[in-house]
Design an enzyme around this catalytic site. Structure first.
Site, mmCIF file in Angstrom:
data_model
loop_
_atom_site.group_PDB
_atom_site.id
_atom_site.type_symbol
_atom_site.label_atom_id
_atom_site.label_comp_id
_atom_site.label_asym_id
_atom_site.label_seq_id
_atom_site.Cartn_x
_atom_site.Cartn_y
_atom_site.Cartn_z
ATOM 1 N N ILE A 3 0.929 -1.068 -0.130
ATOM 2 C CA ILE A 3 0.027 0.042 -0.076
ATOM 3 C C ILE A 3 0.810 1.215 -0.118
ATOM 4 O O ILE A 3 1.937 1.223 0.883
ATOM 5 C CB ILE A 3 -0.756 0.042 1.459
ATOM 6 N N THR B 188 0.878 4.310 1.227
ATOM 7 C CA THR B 188 0.794 5.011 2.257
ATOM 8 C C THR B 188 1.743 4.260 3.441
ATOM 9 O O THR B 188 1.871 4.973 4.552
ATOM 10 C CB THR B 188 -0.257 5.586 2.907
ATOM 11 N N CYS B 189 2.042 2.811 3.393
ATOM 12 C CA CYS B 189 2.581 2.179 4.443
ATOM 13 C C CYS B 189 4.094 2.397 4.429
ATOM 14 O O CYS B 189 4.703 2.088 3.531
ATOM 15 C CB CYS B 189 2.240 0.932 4.076
ATOM 16 N N ASP B 190 4.545 2.894 5.600
ATOM 17 C CA ASP B 190 5.997 3.145 5.705
ATOM 18 C C ASP B 190 6.839 1.893 5.748
ATOM 19 O O ASP B 190 7.919 1.916 5.009
ATOM 20 C CB ASP B 190 6.261 3.782 7.239
#
Length: 115
Positions: free
Chosen positions: A7, A9-11
Protein backbone atom coordinates in the site's frame (compact mmCIF):
# COMPACT_ATOMS: atom_id res chain seq x y z
CA UNK A 1 10.15 -12.18 -11.08
CA UNK A 2 9.38 -10.71 -7.68
CA UNK A 3 6.02 -9.16 -6.85
CA UNK A 4 5.62 -6.77 -3.95
CA UNK A 5 2.10 -6.47 -2.58
CA UNK A 6 1.92 -3.14 -0.83
CA UNK A 7 0.00 0.00 0.00
CA UNK A 8 1.56 3.30 -1.05
CA UNK A 9 0.98 5.01 2.29
CA UNK A 10 2.59 2.20 4.34
CA UNK A 11 6.01 3.18 5.76
CA UNK A 12 7.12 -0.46 6.01
CA UNK A 13 6.21 -0.98 2.35
CA UNK A 14 8.35 2.02 1.43
CA UNK A 15 11.28 0.54 3.35
CA UNK A 16 10.80 -2.78 1.54
CA UNK A 17 10.79 -1.04 -1.86
CA UNK A 18 13.92 0.89 -0.94
CA UNK A 19 15.66 -2.35 0.08
CA UNK A 20 14.73 -4.03 -3.22
CA UNK A 21 15.87 -0.98 -5.19
CA UNK A 22 19.19 -0.82 -3.33
CA UNK A 23 19.85 -4.47 -4.18
CA UNK A 24 19.03 -3.79 -7.82
CA UNK A 25 16.28 -6.40 -7.86
CA UNK A 26 13.64 -6.28 -10.58
CA UNK A 27 10.11 -6.50 -9.23
CA UNK A 28 6.54 -5.54 -9.97
CA UNK A 29 4.18 -3.99 -7.49
CA UNK A 30 0.55 -4.59 -6.69
CA UNK A 31 -1.09 -1.89 -4.62
CA UNK A 32 -3.74 -3.58 -2.51
CA UNK A 33 -5.75 -0.38 -2.21
CA UNK A 34 -5.52 0.82 -5.82
CA UNK A 35 -5.26 -2.49 -7.68
CA UNK A 36 -7.56 -4.32 -5.29
CA UNK A 37 -7.61 -7.74 -3.75
CA UNK A 38 -9.55 -10.35 -5.70
CA UNK A 39 -10.87 -13.56 -4.17
CA UNK A 40 -8.42 -15.57 -6.29
CA UNK A 41 -5.43 -13.45 -5.20
CA UNK A 42 -6.50 -13.74 -1.57
CA UNK A 43 -6.74 -17.53 -1.86
CA UNK A 44 -3.31 -17.61 -3.54
CA UNK A 45 -1.89 -15.67 -0.60
CA UNK A 46 -3.66 -17.82 2.00
CA UNK A 47 -2.28 -20.98 0.40
CA UNK A 48 1.13 -19.75 1.53
CA UNK A 49 0.40 -17.65 4.61
CA UNK A 50 -1.72 -18.82 7.54
CA UNK A 51 -4.79 -16.68 8.04
CA UNK A 52 -3.63 -15.78 11.54
CA UNK A 53 -0.44 -14.24 10.07
CA UNK A 54 -2.22 -12.60 7.14
CA UNK A 55 -4.40 -10.24 9.18
CA UNK A 56 -2.78 -7.03 10.33
CA UNK A 57 -4.14 -6.55 13.83
CA UNK A 58 -2.08 -3.38 14.25
CA UNK A 59 -3.84 -1.59 11.39
CA UNK A 60 -6.24 1.29 11.72
CA UNK A 61 -8.79 -0.79 9.82
CA UNK A 62 -8.59 -3.57 12.43
CA UNK A 63 -9.02 -1.08 15.27
CA UNK A 64 -12.11 0.34 13.56
CA UNK A 65 -13.84 -3.06 13.34
CA UNK A 66 -16.55 -3.71 15.89
CA UNK A 67 -15.82 -5.91 18.89
CA UNK A 68 -18.34 -8.38 17.51
CA UNK A 69 -16.50 -8.58 14.17
CA UNK A 70 -13.20 -9.21 15.91
CA UNK A 71 -14.52 -11.77 18.39
CA UNK A 72 -16.55 -13.75 15.85
CA UNK A 73 -13.70 -13.96 13.34
CA UNK A 74 -13.45 -17.33 11.61
CA UNK A 75 -12.03 -18.41 8.25
CA UNK A 76 -15.12 -17.37 6.31
CA UNK A 77 -15.68 -14.00 7.98
CA UNK A 78 -11.95 -13.22 7.83
CA UNK A 79 -11.90 -13.78 4.07
CA UNK A 80 -14.98 -11.60 3.66
CA UNK A 81 -13.40 -8.81 5.74
CA UNK A 82 -10.10 -9.02 3.86
CA UNK A 83 -11.89 -8.71 0.53
CA UNK A 84 -13.96 -5.82 1.84
CA UNK A 85 -10.97 -4.12 3.51
CA UNK A 86 -7.71 -5.05 1.72
CA UNK A 87 -5.81 -2.86 4.19
CA UNK A 88 -6.42 -5.61 6.79
CA UNK A 89 -3.86 -7.73 4.96
CA UNK A 90 -0.44 -7.65 6.61
CA UNK A 91 2.07 -6.04 4.32
CA UNK A 92 4.31 -5.84 2.52
CA UNK A 93 4.10 -9.28 1.00
CA UNK A 94 6.96 -10.24 -1.27
CA UNK A 95 6.27 -13.09 -3.66
CA UNK A 96 9.50 -14.75 -4.69
CA UNK A 97 8.65 -17.50 -7.13
CA UNK A 98 4.88 -17.75 -7.27
CA UNK A 99 5.03 -20.16 -4.33
CA UNK A 100 6.82 -18.33 -1.52
CA UNK A 101 5.62 -15.20 0.24
CA UNK A 102 7.60 -13.20 2.75
CA UNK A 103 5.25 -11.37 5.12
CA UNK A 104 6.20 -8.00 6.55
CA UNK A 105 9.61 -6.40 6.35
CA UNK A 106 12.44 -5.74 8.75
CA UNK A 107 15.90 -4.46 7.91
CA UNK A 108 17.94 -7.28 6.41
CA UNK A 109 15.02 -9.49 5.39
CA UNK A 110 15.94 -9.28 1.72
CA UNK A 111 19.72 -9.59 2.16
CA UNK A 112 19.78 -13.17 0.86
CA UNK A 113 17.88 -12.36 -2.33
CA UNK A 114 20.06 -12.51 -5.42
CA UNK A 115 19.80 -9.87 -8.15
Amino acid sequence: MLTLYKIDTCDTCRKARRALDEKGLAYTTHDLRKDGLSASLLEHILEQVPLSKAINKRSKTWRELSTEQKESLDATSARRLLLEHPTLLKRPLLELDGQTLLVGYQEGDYDDLAP
